[in-house]
Scaffold this motif. Sequence first.
Motif, mmCIF file in Angstrom:
data_model
loop_
_atom_site.group_PDB
_atom_site.id
_atom_site.type_symbol
_atom_site.label_atom_id
_atom_site.label_comp_id
_atom_site.label_asym_id
_atom_site.label_seq_id
_atom_site.Cartn_x
_atom_site.Cartn_y
_atom_site.Cartn_z
ATOM 1 N N GLY A 1 5.349 10.718 -1.164
ATOM 2 C CA GLY A 1 4.176 9.853 -1.166
ATOM 3 C C GLY A 1 4.303 8.701 -0.187
ATOM 4 O O GLY A 1 3.349 8.352 0.514
ATOM 5 N N SER B 1 -5.508 6.423 9.901
ATOM 6 C CA SER B 1 -6.796 5.979 9.393
ATOM 7 C C SER B 1 -7.832 5.850 10.490
ATOM 8 O O SER B 1 -7.591 5.844 11.623
ATOM 9 N N ASP C 1 2.396 1.626 -3.438
ATOM 10 C CA ASP C 1 1.342 2.036 -4.366
ATOM 11 C C ASP C 1 1.038 3.525 -4.228
ATOM 12 O O ASP C 1 0.915 4.237 -5.224
ATOM 13 N N ARG C 2 0.944 4.005 -3.003
ATOM 14 C CA ARG C 2 0.667 5.435 -2.771
ATOM 15 C C ARG C 2 1.827 6.291 -3.278
ATOM 16 O O ARG C 2 1.613 7.370 -3.816
ATOM 17 N N HIS D 1 0.134 8.285 7.578
ATOM 18 C CA HIS D 1 -1.323 8.489 7.409
ATOM 19 C C HIS D 1 -2.056 7.852 8.576
ATOM 20 O O HIS D 1 -1.799 6.722 8.952
ATOM 21 N N TYR E 1 1.569 6.418 -7.009
ATOM 22 C CA TYR E 1 0.437 7.285 -7.354
ATOM 23 C C TYR E 1 0.840 8.756 -7.233
ATOM 24 O O TYR E 1 0.484 9.575 -8.084
ATOM 25 N N ASN E 2 1.585 9.081 -6.191
ATOM 26 C CA ASN E 2 2.034 10.454 -5.993
ATOM 27 C C ASN E 2 2.943 10.909 -7.143
ATOM 28 O O ASN E 2 2.813 12.033 -7.642
ATOM 29 N N TRP F 1 0.831 -1.207 0.000
ATOM 30 C CA TRP F 1 0.000 0.000 0.000
ATOM 31 C C TRP F 1 0.863 1.255 0.000
ATOM 32 O O TRP F 1 0.589 2.216 -0.723
ATOM 33 N N SER G 1 4.039 10.077 3.359
ATOM 34 C CA SER G 1 2.643 10.437 3.601
ATOM 35 C C SER G 1 1.826 9.187 3.932
ATOM 36 O O SER G 1 0.987 9.205 4.841
ATOM 37 N N ALA G 2 2.073 8.101 3.216
ATOM 38 C CA ALA G 2 1.343 6.854 3.467
ATOM 39 C C ALA G 2 1.745 6.248 4.806
ATOM 40 O O ALA G 2 0.907 5.722 5.540
#
Length: 50
Positions: free
Chosen positions: A41, A50, A9-10, A48, A13-14, A6, A44-45
């Motif tokens: 990115g 949640s 992936d983030r 993060h 994506y960034n 994950w 940030s992930a």
Amino acid sequence: MKKIAWIIDRAHYNVASAQEVHAHYGDKFTRTDAFMYFIRGALSAIFHKS
């Protein structure tokens, strides 16, 4: 292992989002830019909430 996937992936994506923005505005997108956006990115992930 899912968390690592994950985060990566983030980060990808960034980079992709930043590349699109650079292309839209006609700015040069360098390897350094890609590296910085990937790290940003990923961090940030990681942090993060949640």
